[in-house]
Design an enzyme around this catalytic site. Structure first.
Site, mmCIF file in Angstrom:
data_model
loop_
_atom_site.group_PDB
_atom_site.id
_atom_site.type_symbol
_atom_site.label_atom_id
_atom_site.label_comp_id
_atom_site.label_asym_id
_atom_site.label_seq_id
_atom_site.Cartn_x
_atom_site.Cartn_y
_atom_site.Cartn_z
ATOM 1 N N ASP A 203 -25.920 28.726 87.178
ATOM 2 C CA ASP A 203 -24.831 27.974 87.815
ATOM 3 C C ASP A 203 -25.411 26.624 88.242
ATOM 4 O O ASP A 203 -26.617 26.381 88.140
ATOM 5 C CB ASP A 203 -24.316 28.754 89.046
ATOM 6 C CG ASP A 203 -23.220 28.010 89.787
ATOM 7 O OD1 ASP A 203 -22.315 27.468 89.129
ATOM 8 O OD2 ASP A 203 -23.261 27.951 91.038
ATOM 9 N N SER A 204 -24.523 25.769 88.776
ATOM 10 C CA SER A 204 -24.974 24.471 89.259
ATOM 11 C C SER A 204 -25.810 24.584 90.543
ATOM 12 O O SER A 204 -26.511 23.643 90.895
ATOM 13 C CB SER A 204 -23.761 23.583 89.541
ATOM 14 O OG SER A 204 -22.966 24.185 90.541
ATOM 15 N N CYS B 199 -20.536 30.179 86.200
ATOM 16 C CA CYS B 199 -19.976 28.900 86.617
ATOM 17 C C CYS B 199 -18.655 28.698 85.876
ATOM 18 O O CYS B 199 -18.617 28.700 84.639
ATOM 19 C CB CYS B 199 -20.955 27.784 86.261
ATOM 20 S SG CYS B 199 -20.310 26.138 86.578
ATOM 21 N N CYS C 178 -14.076 29.402 91.118
ATOM 22 C CA CYS C 178 -15.364 28.712 91.255
ATOM 23 C C CYS C 178 -16.278 29.709 91.936
ATOM 24 O O CYS C 178 -15.896 30.304 92.952
ATOM 25 C CB CYS C 178 -15.229 27.448 92.106
ATOM 26 S SG CYS C 178 -16.824 26.697 92.528
ATOM 27 N N HIS D 229 -18.763 29.390 93.727
ATOM 28 C CA HIS D 229 -19.153 29.064 95.109
ATOM 29 C C HIS D 229 -18.146 29.625 96.128
ATOM 30 O O HIS D 229 -18.499 29.878 97.274
ATOM 31 C CB HIS D 229 -19.224 27.540 95.313
ATOM 32 C CG HIS D 229 -20.477 26.894 94.802
ATOM 33 N ND1 HIS D 229 -20.708 26.688 93.464
ATOM 34 C CD2 HIS D 229 -21.555 26.387 95.461
ATOM 35 C CE1 HIS D 229 -21.890 26.077 93.310
ATOM 36 N NE2 HIS D 229 -22.420 25.884 94.513
HETATM 37 N N1 DGL Z 1 -19.950 27.165 90.871
HETATM 38 C C1 DGL Z 1 -19.457 26.358 89.820
HETATM 39 C C2 DGL Z 1 -18.113 26.802 89.338
HETATM 40 O O1 DGL Z 1 -17.868 27.991 89.302
HETATM 41 C C3 DGL Z 1 -19.702 24.867 89.901
HETATM 42 C C4 DGL Z 1 -19.322 24.151 91.136
HETATM 43 C C5 DGL Z 1 -19.806 22.701 91.064
HETATM 44 O O2 DGL Z 1 -20.988 22.512 90.840
HETATM 45 O O3 DGL Z 1 -18.967 21.789 91.219
HETATM 46 O O4 DGL Z 1 -17.285 26.028 88.926
#
Ligand code: DGL
Length: 269
Positions: free
Chosen positions: A13-14, A76, A188, A190
């Site tokens: 992931d990021s 992600c 997302c 996160h």
């Molecule tokens: N966690 C990621 C997602 O599911 C990326 C969030 C990001 O880096 O903007 O989209």
């Protein structure tokens, strides 16, 4: 040489978001070895161009392949919704699983009034992929989407259950409440970190849908069907592109395991 089943699953992931997927993978597949990569130097992905996100993803997959992973989970939504097909073509020699389809499957299991909300990064919502996939499988579904870009930095900072988070959630989610959705996809990885705040704002009648569990189930099925299922591992190793204590802290918070992530120069891949 180690056998294929003993090789690790690569998850990326990021940043810290994919840890919410790792948590479910550990629950569903406790004996799998896992290598995680969080691109902490370049987070967020959600406000970047598709081209850049694709380039970053290729670098990470090359790194994971060098670590001898047997399969990859794109933990992600931004990468899954914008780059999955291209990544599958580019890396056709390794199985890759994404998170969008499992998110759709999870939402279909719980919606009754067919009004589904989707929240995600700007790039995920712009791709329209959740909406398209939901409409493909559920006739008459109404999909209401909303980008929530501030949720990612809040999660990265570990500001997960505070007044600020609830205030931001109120601003982002008020339209979805008005549309009377009965299910909200956390599009997302996160966002499950902010689940308590999101739940408080949405109220008890809305199902909060986290694609992570179905993603882990999908990986389990793939490994079993292909005789790649590990019954004797369980080691977890974490890498980041920029080392900071916050990653290790959130890792221990989410996984209830203490790890010290190792830094990798990802640009060289
Ligand atoms: N966690 C990621 C997602 O599911 C990326 C969030 C990001 O880096 O903007 O989209």
């Amino acid at each position: 040489m180690i056998s294929i089943d003993e090789r690790p699953i690569g998850i990326f992931d990021s940043g810290v978001g994919g840890l919410t997927v790792v948590k479910e993978v550990i629950n569903v597949l406790p004996k799998e070895n896992i290598i995680y990569f969080g691109d902490t130097a370049r987070v967020p992905y959600g406000s970047k161009s598709r081209e850049l996100v694709y380039k970053f993803s290729c670098q990470i997959i090359k790194f994971l392949k060098e670590k001898n992973v047997k399969a990859i989970i794109i933990a992600c939504n931004t990468v899954s919704s914008n780059c999955y097909e291209d990544l599958k073509k580019e890396f056709s020699d390794i199985p890759i699983i994404e998170v969008l389809k499992p998110g759709v499957t999870s939402a279909l299991k719980v919606t009754k009034n067919k009004k589904i909300g989707v929240i995600g990064t700007e790039a995920t919502i712009r791709s329209g992929q959740y909406e398209r996939k939901l409409k493909e499988v559920l006739e008459g579904v109404e999909v209401y989407s909303k980008p929530c870009p501030l949720f990612v930095p809040l999660a990265e900072e570990g500001v997960i259950d505070s007044k600020i988070t609830i205030d931001v959630a109120k601003i982002y989610l008020q339209d979805l409440i008005r549309y009377k959705i009965d299910s909200l996809i956390l599009g997302c990885t996160h966002y499950p970190l902010l689940k308590n705040s999101i739940k408080k704002v949405m109220g008890d009648n809305v199902n909060i849908v986290d694609p992570a569990f179905e993603t882990a189930i999908k990986m389990k099925k793939y490994l079993k069907d292909n005789n790649m299922y590990n019954i004797k591992g369980g080691n977890h190793k974490f890498y980041v592109s920029d080392k900071n204590d916050k990653f290790d802290f959130i890792c221990s918070l989410v996984l209830k395991e203490n790890h010290t992530a190792e830094e990798v120069s990802i640009e060289k891949y």
